[in-house]
Design a protein around this motif. Structure first.
Motif, PDB file in Angstrom:
ATOM      1  N   MET C 132       0.752  -1.144   0.090  1.00  0.00           N
ATOM      2  CA  MET C 132      -0.010  -0.073  -0.100  1.00  0.00           C
ATOM      3  C   MET C 132       1.033   1.238   0.075  1.00  0.00           C
ATOM      4  O   MET C 132       0.390   2.327  -0.201  1.00  0.00           O
ATOM      5  CB  MET C 132      -0.780   0.046   1.323  1.00  0.00           C
ATOM      6  CG  MET C 132      -2.315  -0.938   1.187  1.00  0.00           C
ATOM      7  SD  MET C 132      -3.147  -0.715   2.493  1.00  0.00           S
ATOM      8  CE  MET C 132      -4.328   0.390   1.749  1.00  0.00           C
ATOM      9  N   GLY C 133       2.259   1.015   0.189  1.00  0.00           N
ATOM     10  CA  GLY C 133       2.982   2.164   0.426  1.00  0.00           C
ATOM     11  C   GLY C 133       3.115   2.679   1.631  1.00  0.00           C
ATOM     12  O   GLY C 133       3.465   3.979   1.847  1.00  0.00           O
ATOM     13  N   LYS C 134       2.521   2.083   2.861  1.00  0.00           N
ATOM     14  CA  LYS C 134       2.535   2.729   4.046  1.00  0.00           C
ATOM     15  C   LYS C 134       3.879   2.572   4.601  1.00  0.00           C
ATOM     16  O   LYS C 134       4.403   3.072   5.378  1.00  0.00           O
ATOM     17  CB  LYS C 134       1.554   1.919   4.975  1.00  0.00           C
ATOM     18  CG  LYS C 134       0.148   2.674   4.668  1.00  0.00           C
ATOM     19  CD  LYS C 134      -0.944   1.776   5.632  1.00  0.00           C
ATOM     20  CE  LYS C 134      -2.315   2.723   5.030  1.00  0.00           C
ATOM     21  NZ  LYS C 134      -3.543   1.862   5.573  1.00  0.00           N
ATOM     22  N   VAL C 159       7.849  -1.362  -5.204  1.00  0.00           N
ATOM     23  CA  VAL C 159       6.611  -2.369  -5.286  1.00  0.00           C
ATOM     24  C   VAL C 159       6.552  -2.863  -6.861  1.00  0.00           C
ATOM     25  O   VAL C 159       6.232  -2.091  -7.614  1.00  0.00           O
ATOM     26  CB  VAL C 159       5.553  -1.934  -5.016  1.00  0.00           C
ATOM     27  CG1 VAL C 159       4.338  -2.672  -5.204  1.00  0.00           C
ATOM     28  CG2 VAL C 159       5.385  -1.687  -3.359  1.00  0.00           C
ATOM     29  N   VAL C 160       6.857  -4.109  -6.942  1.00  0.00           N
ATOM     30  CA  VAL C 160       6.523  -4.464  -8.535  1.00  0.00           C
ATOM     31  C   VAL C 160       5.298  -5.522  -8.576  1.00  0.00           C
ATOM     32  O   VAL C 160       5.089  -6.442  -7.653  1.00  0.00           O
ATOM     33  CB  VAL C 160       7.831  -5.504  -9.042  1.00  0.00           C
ATOM     34  CG1 VAL C 160       7.362  -5.879 -10.394  1.00  0.00           C
ATOM     35  CG2 VAL C 160       9.006  -4.557  -8.763  1.00  0.00           C
ATOM     36  N   ASN C 194      -5.949  -1.318  -8.281  1.00  0.00           N
ATOM     37  CA  ASN C 194      -5.252   0.051  -8.427  1.00  0.00           C
ATOM     38  C   ASN C 194      -4.317   0.025  -7.463  1.00  0.00           C
ATOM     39  O   ASN C 194      -4.564   0.335  -6.339  1.00  0.00           O
ATOM     40  CB  ASN C 194      -6.399   0.769  -8.268  1.00  0.00           C
ATOM     41  CG  ASN C 194      -6.079   2.449  -8.489  1.00  0.00           C
ATOM     42  OD1 ASN C 194      -4.975   2.824  -9.024  1.00  0.00           O
ATOM     43  ND2 ASN C 194      -6.414   3.381  -7.561  1.00  0.00           N
ATOM     44  N   TRP C 195      -2.966  -0.166  -7.896  1.00  0.00           N
ATOM     45  CA  TRP C 195      -1.934  -0.376  -6.916  1.00  0.00           C
ATOM     46  C   TRP C 195      -1.543   1.277  -6.310  1.00  0.00           C
ATOM     47  O   TRP C 195      -1.465   1.939  -7.103  1.00  0.00           O
ATOM     48  CB  TRP C 195      -0.915  -0.694  -7.692  1.00  0.00           C
ATOM     49  CG  TRP C 195      -0.785  -2.069  -8.390  1.00  0.00           C
ATOM     50  CD1 TRP C 195      -1.548  -2.444  -9.377  1.00  0.00           C
ATOM     51  CD2 TRP C 195      -0.976  -3.350  -7.363  1.00  0.00           C
ATOM     52  NE1 TRP C 195      -1.340  -3.802  -9.532  1.00  0.00           N
ATOM     53  CE2 TRP C 195      -1.174  -4.491  -8.284  1.00  0.00           C
ATOM     54  CE3 TRP C 195      -0.372  -3.801  -6.167  1.00  0.00           C
ATOM     55  CZ2 TRP C 195      -1.290  -5.895  -7.977  1.00  0.00           C
ATOM     56  CZ3 TRP C 195      -0.538  -5.224  -5.984  1.00  0.00           C
ATOM     57  CH2 TRP C 195      -0.769  -5.856  -6.576  1.00  0.00           C
ATOM     58  N   PRO C 196      -1.941   1.153  -5.074  1.00  0.00           N
ATOM     59  CA  PRO C 196      -1.877   2.578  -4.422  1.00  0.00           C
ATOM     60  C   PRO C 196      -0.295   2.992  -3.912  1.00  0.00           C
ATOM     61  O   PRO C 196      -0.144   4.498  -4.061  1.00  0.00           O
ATOM     62  CB  PRO C 196      -2.437   2.305  -2.954  1.00  0.00           C
ATOM     63  CG  PRO C 196      -2.367   0.868  -2.699  1.00  0.00           C
ATOM     64  CD  PRO C 196      -2.045   0.072  -3.920  1.00  0.00           C
ATOM     65  N   SER C 197       0.659   2.308  -3.890  1.00  0.00           N
ATOM     66  CA  SER C 197       1.962   2.664  -3.664  1.00  0.00           C
ATOM     67  C   SER C 197       2.707   3.537  -4.809  1.00  0.00           C
ATOM     68  O   SER C 197       2.289   3.210  -5.875  1.00  0.00           O
ATOM     69  CB  SER C 197       3.035   1.624  -3.390  1.00  0.00           C
ATOM     70  OG  SER C 197       3.257   1.162  -4.559  1.00  0.00           O
ATOM     71  N   SER C 198       3.351   4.738  -4.422  1.00  0.00           N
ATOM     72  CA  SER C 198       3.750   5.623  -5.571  1.00  0.00           C
ATOM     73  C   SER C 198       5.082   5.028  -6.278  1.00  0.00           C
ATOM     74  O   SER C 198       5.840   4.514  -5.558  1.00  0.00           O
ATOM     75  CB  SER C 198       4.063   7.004  -4.929  1.00  0.00           C
ATOM     76  OG  SER C 198       5.215   6.904  -4.506  1.00  0.00           O
ATOM     77  N   GLY C 199       4.926   5.408  -7.498  1.00  0.00           N
ATOM     78  CA  GLY C 199       6.339   4.631  -8.264  1.00  0.00           C
ATOM     79  C   GLY C 199       6.324   3.173  -8.423  1.00  0.00           C
ATOM     80  O   GLY C 199       7.423   2.738  -8.447  1.00  0.00           O
ATOM     81  N   ASN C 200       5.109   2.415  -8.047  1.00  0.00           N
ATOM     82  CA  ASN C 200       5.231   1.231  -8.534  1.00  0.00           C
ATOM     83  C   ASN C 200       5.345   0.780  -9.762  1.00  0.00           C
ATOM     84  O   ASN C 200       5.169   1.714 -10.645  1.00  0.00           O
ATOM     85  CB  ASN C 200       3.943   0.526  -7.735  1.00  0.00           C
ATOM     86  CG  ASN C 200       2.617   1.103  -8.865  1.00  0.00           C
ATOM     87  OD1 ASN C 200       2.457   0.790  -9.884  1.00  0.00           O
ATOM     88  ND2 ASN C 200       1.797   1.885  -7.985  1.00  0.00           N
ATOM     89  N   VAL C 201       5.977  -0.223 -10.085  1.00  0.00           N
ATOM     90  CA  VAL C 201       6.262  -0.799 -11.390  1.00  0.00           C
ATOM     91  C   VAL C 201       5.534  -1.885 -11.920  1.00  0.00           C
ATOM     92  O   VAL C 201       5.236  -2.837 -11.007  1.00  0.00           O
ATOM     93  CB  VAL C 201       7.780  -1.088 -11.441  1.00  0.00           C
ATOM     94  CG1 VAL C 201       8.027  -1.540 -12.893  1.00  0.00           C
ATOM     95  CG2 VAL C 201       8.557   0.076 -11.322  1.00  0.00           C
TER      96      VAL C 201
END
Lengths: 281, 328, 349
Positions: C132-134, C159-160, C194-201
């Motif tokens: 989640m990017g937390k 996060v991939v 919808n992948w929440p973490s920023s900069g995910n690939v």
């Protein structure tokens, strides 16, 4: 001759020519790079089994791409056989009869739009109009999808080449009482043959590497078949599945298949070039 | 008497020949018209089928579909903005780089290259078109993107990334995936399409035209710029259209290197997506009606984009031609 | 001259076309199925062996679960395969019968300098917070607390995830939604989310995710078990529902499967994630088959069922070799009873 204005023009000329050579070198460099990668990774698995055996199931050693090579040849061949006459005749209308009329303008425009159609969307379309009504996946459906992708390429290039044939040639022939169709076939087609061949080659090269439109049309086949009513394997689709799969022999087959299909396109282009050059003489 | 009848039969024969020729002419023309309409019909049919299937998405999201950056398959909320922008940006990068390179190649092949080198290099460049797009994808993913990340990307970030206005375009983690790399791979892929057509049309420029310019003391570049290019402008634009079409719709290769995130970032180095890559990624697994129709709606939007881009190009071409008319 | 030859050719071709379809309907030499890419290696290996033993060819193509469901709904294939099971309501509506064929595990794969395979352990909630990017750093307190002995670097987490819709994503996110209320509320589960973490690939396919995880330092992704073993990827252990640390092994997937309550799952709609049992690997899932309940060509559906009966019994060792978990014998008995009960009787004549 040493006036500065002339010198400046010569310098500009030399510079631009050098840039042209450098850019050609750049393109060749990338080609060389990709070919190098294909050869290094693919050459180890080039053997008779690659051509004679069918695609292996997971974890089963050996195997080849025989069924996929045959399938790709059949479907791409059918696709080109469908698209080439249609494309050349349509382009003939545009260049010879329609010229700058409104309808020709519209057809050209539509054709250019068709060029950018994402190939998977064309697969979905053919699924709706061919596969669903016929009740099963088949190589025919795949060939039709490929033909729709090849068609605009053929129309675009043929139209461009025909337009560049000077009108004087046509007029001279017509003045001698030659029927129009003969003028087109014997004079116009003949003098633009090399360009038309380029177009057909580009179209073939384009469809022989397509995987996405076949997903919902020819589906693919693990076994060998030469029957266009059956689901049929195609090289790019197998390459994709195998390159993305976890097993080492799949990866090897994928690289070898990539190398072989690239070499095949190369040979095809050389042969077609030689043919079109010898018929011109 | 006998001579007269001979003439008469000869005339009859000629008349028959003429009539036959005319009939063939009519048939031939009819065939060409038919197939020209066929092209219209194919696209028409595709658009109708797509419209029917995309309708649920358009009626559900309305005009907001075009501007929304949402993409949530769980809550069934979709927007096309990031895909549209990604498509335009990657295609623009590809065209901006591929057109001058292709021009250079065509110039080299038609004017500079020794005769014996022409055919091999021509075939080599065309071969770039024959490499399946999956191979570009795999090469891009496993070889080009890592190389680019390790050797080029940080250099660009350190230099261009610090410039005031365009700096933000070139910042970001060096992972080698994103709009820029996708654009570069596309560039390599569309070069053969543009270069092959350019070479073919340059080849048919009448030698007398060029020779008269040379006789006036023009340099090669001037002949190219002022004689060949204007004479072939229609064909050159045709080649560019061919490449542009490929760049806008290319699927597999882009999917592997664009990074596949439904986000809009300021930087060309950040993962993004394109219409074709979104469709390729999700279509095969999309099970619900809104998801499927949102993806098909994206396909339809790609047609609209192509339409607009082409119309703009045609308009530009018209301006160019008008300008030339005035000069002459 | 030319034209007449052309028409002759055309009629000949269309005749062959019609004859082909007739022959196609008459004999069951080849059956066709499509769908789930997760099941593709298994079915292709089974088909290889089955064709050698019986001469019947089962052609299975991985076109994605969505494509498989669509194809079986319009009856353009003999069976469809999906990783995300259909609900009973949908099965009734399209007159389909659904059953599981095999199971497998999904593994968190990592690239953390200084950490070897299986050294790190993660819990469900921590995994959810990372995706989640937390949690954004590898040396975050939550990870440190789980791994007191590890020397964790001060490195950003990338996060991939799968960019293509995927059954693997379905299983993985289903697990995260079960163990993290925040994930359930903000993200949910599905074959694509919808992948929440920023900069995910996003990587295309298992291989795409594997390539990115192997290359990007400080990354975390998730892969099917086969990719982890075949590519010797770096992975993390998990803490399961029983609070035990478990490694991703075939025995631990089987343990999760053994505790599954298939009996009370209508249409076999059951997710095997977060199962009880001390040894259960928490991110386990099954792949499903769809056949028509009232087949228009009963002999073809029968051939499909025969094939999978063979797979359940004689295909077990192939499945195990490919890192799939075969269905337990008790479940196979249930499934075969379902065939007789739910599929139209004409097929059994």
């Amino acid at each position: 001759m040493s006036n500065p204005k002339y010198l400046r023009r010569r310098v500009i000329n030399l510079f631009n020519m050098a840039v042209a050579i450098a850019l050609t070198g750049l393109a060749l460099f990338f080609l060389g790079w990709i070919l190098y990668v294909l050869v290094v990774r693919g050459i180890g698995y080039i053997n008779p089994a690659l051509f004679l055996q069918s695609t292996p199931g997971a974890g089963i050693p050996g195997g080849g791409l025989g069924n996929a090579f045959v399938g790709s040849l059949i479907m791409s061949g059918l696709g080109i056989a469908l698209a080439t006459p249609i494309g050349i005749l349509a382009a003939t209308y545009l260049a010879e009869f329609g010229q700058r009329s409104r309808i020709a303008t519209v057809v050209r425009f539509i054709n250019d739009v068709l060029l950018s159609a994402p190939s998977i969307v064309i697969g979905v379309f053919v699924y709706g109009v061919v596969v669903e009504p016929s009740g099963h996946f088949s190589a025919w459906a795949g060939a039709i999808a490929l033909a729709i992708i090849a068609l605009p390429v053929t129309v675009r290039t043929t139209d461009t080449m025909l337009q560049l044939i000077p009108d004087q040639m046509r007029e001279a022939a017509i003045a001698l009482g030659t029927p129009r169709w003969k003028v087109t076939v014997w004079i116009v087609y003949r003098s633009s043959l090399a360009g038309i061949v380029t177009g057909v080659l580009l179209a073939f090269a384009r469809i022989v590497g397509e995987a996405a439109p076949l997903l919902f049309t020819s589906l693919g086949n693990q076994f060998f078949t030469g029957d266009p009513n059956q689901p049929m394997a195609a090289v790019p689709q197998v390459l994709f599945n195998f390159a993305m799969g976890p097993y080492e022999n799949w990866h090897q087959i994928a690289w070898a298949g990539a190398l072989v299909s690239t070499l095949f396109v190369l040979v095809l282009m050389i042969v077609a070039r030689l043919l079109s050059a010898s018929s011109k003489r | 008497m006998s001579a007269n009848s001979l003439f008469a039969s000869a005339a009859a024969l000629r008349a028959r020949r003429l009539a036959q020729g005319r009939r063939m002419d009519r048939l031939f023309r009819l065939a060409t018209v038919l197939f020209a309409w066929g092209v219209l019909l194919v696209l028409g049919a595709i658009i109708v089928v797509l419209l029917v299937q995309a309708w649920p998405a358009f009626s559900r999201f309305g005009f907001g579909f075009f501007t929304s950056t949402a993409w949530n398959p769980v809550t069934e909320n979709y927007g096309a903005a990031s895909s549209i922008l990604g498509t335009l940006v990657t295609a623009f990068i590809a065209i901006a780089l591929a057109v001058p390179i292709s021009f250079g190649i065509a110039l080299f092949l038609t004017e500079l290259s020794p005769r014996w080198l022409r055919r091999p290099i021509g075939i080599a460049v065309e071969l770039l078109a024959g490499i399946p797009s999956i191979i570009y994808g795999i090469w891009g993913l496993f070889i080009f993107a890592p190389w680019f990340a390790d050797n080029v990307q940080w250099r660009i970030s350190d230099t261009l990334g610090n410039l005031p206005a365009i700096g933000p375009l070139f910042q970001g983690p060096p992972i080698g995936l994103g709009w820029l790399v996708a654009g570069l791979v596309l560039t390599i892929m569309i070069i053969p399409f543009i270069a092959a057509v350019m070479r073919d049309v340059f080849d048919v420029v009448p030698t007398t035209l060029k020779e008269s310019a040379y006789a006036m003391g023009s340099t090669r570049w001037e002949v190219m710029r002022h004689i060949v290019l204007p004479y072939t402008s229609v064909g050159v634009i045709g080649g560019i259209m061919l490449g542009l079409g490929r760049a806008l719709g290319e699927t597999m290769a882009v999917t592997f290197v664009v990074g596949n995130a439904h986000d809009i970032h300021a930087s060309l180095f950040m993962p993004g997506n394109t219409i074709a890559s979104t469709i390729a990624n999700e279509f095969t697994e999309a099970t619900t009606v809104p998801h499927r129709s949102a993806l098909i709606a994206l396909g339809l939007i790609l047609f609209i984009i192509t339409f607009v881009v082409l119309a703009l190009a045609k308009f530009l071409l018209l301006q160019v031609e008008r300008g030339q008319g005035q000069k002459a | 001259m030319h034209f007449s030859r052309l028409t002759k050719f055309a009629t000949g071709a269309s005749l062959a076309f019609m004859l082909g379809s007739v022959a196609h309907a008459a004999s069951v030499k080849q059956i066709t199925g499509a769908g789930s890419s997760f099941a593709y290696p298994l079915y292709s290996a089974w088909a290889d062996q089955y064709a050698k033993q019986t001469g019947v060819q089962l052609n299975y193509q991985s076109i994605g679960s969505g494509g498989g469901i669509r194809a079986i709904k319009s009856r353009t294939v003999d069976f469809g395969a999906t990783d995300a099971p259909l609900k009973e309501k949908d099965l009734k509506k399209h007159s389909l019968v659904q059953f599981p064929t095999a199971m497998g595990g999904v593994i968190p794969t990592i690239n953390v300098p200084g950490v070897k395979p299986g050294q790190m352990v993660l819990s469900g909630p921590v995994l959810a917070d990372i995706f989640m990017g937390k949690i954004t750093q590898w040396n975050a307190p939550a990870i440190k607390q789980l791994n007191p002995g590890l020397n964790l670097p001060n490195m950003r987490i990338t996060v991939v995830h799968r960019s293509d819709g995927s059954g693997t994503t379905f299983i993985f996110t289903n697990y995260l939604a079960k163990v993290s209320p925040a994930w359930k509320k903000e993200v949910g589960f599905g074959k694509a989310v919808n992948w929440p973490s920023s900069g995910n690939v996003g990587g295309k396919g298992n291989e795409g995710v594997a390539a990115y995880v192997n290359r990007i330092r400080g990354s975390i992704g998730y892969n099917e078990y086969a990719y982890v073993t075949q590519n010797h990827m770096n992975y993390a252990d998990m803490i399961n529902r029983a609070g035990q640390r478990v490694a991703p092994t075939a025995a631990n997937f089987a343990s999760a499967a053994a505790n599954a309550d298939w009996k009370h799952a209508p249409g076999y709609y059951l997710m095997l994630t977060d199962q009880p049992g001390a040894k259960s690997w928490p991110i386990t899932g099954a792949t499903f088959l769809l056949v028509p309940a009232k087949p228009a060509q009963p002999e073809r559906t029968k051939a499909v069922l025969k094939f999978f009966d063979w797979g359940y019994t004689q295909g077990r060792s192939i499945a195990e070799k490919l890192d799939y978990i075969p269905m337990p014998e008790s479940v196979v008995k249930m499934i075969e009873a379902t065939w007789h009960q739910d599929i139209h009787p004409t097929i059994w004549k």
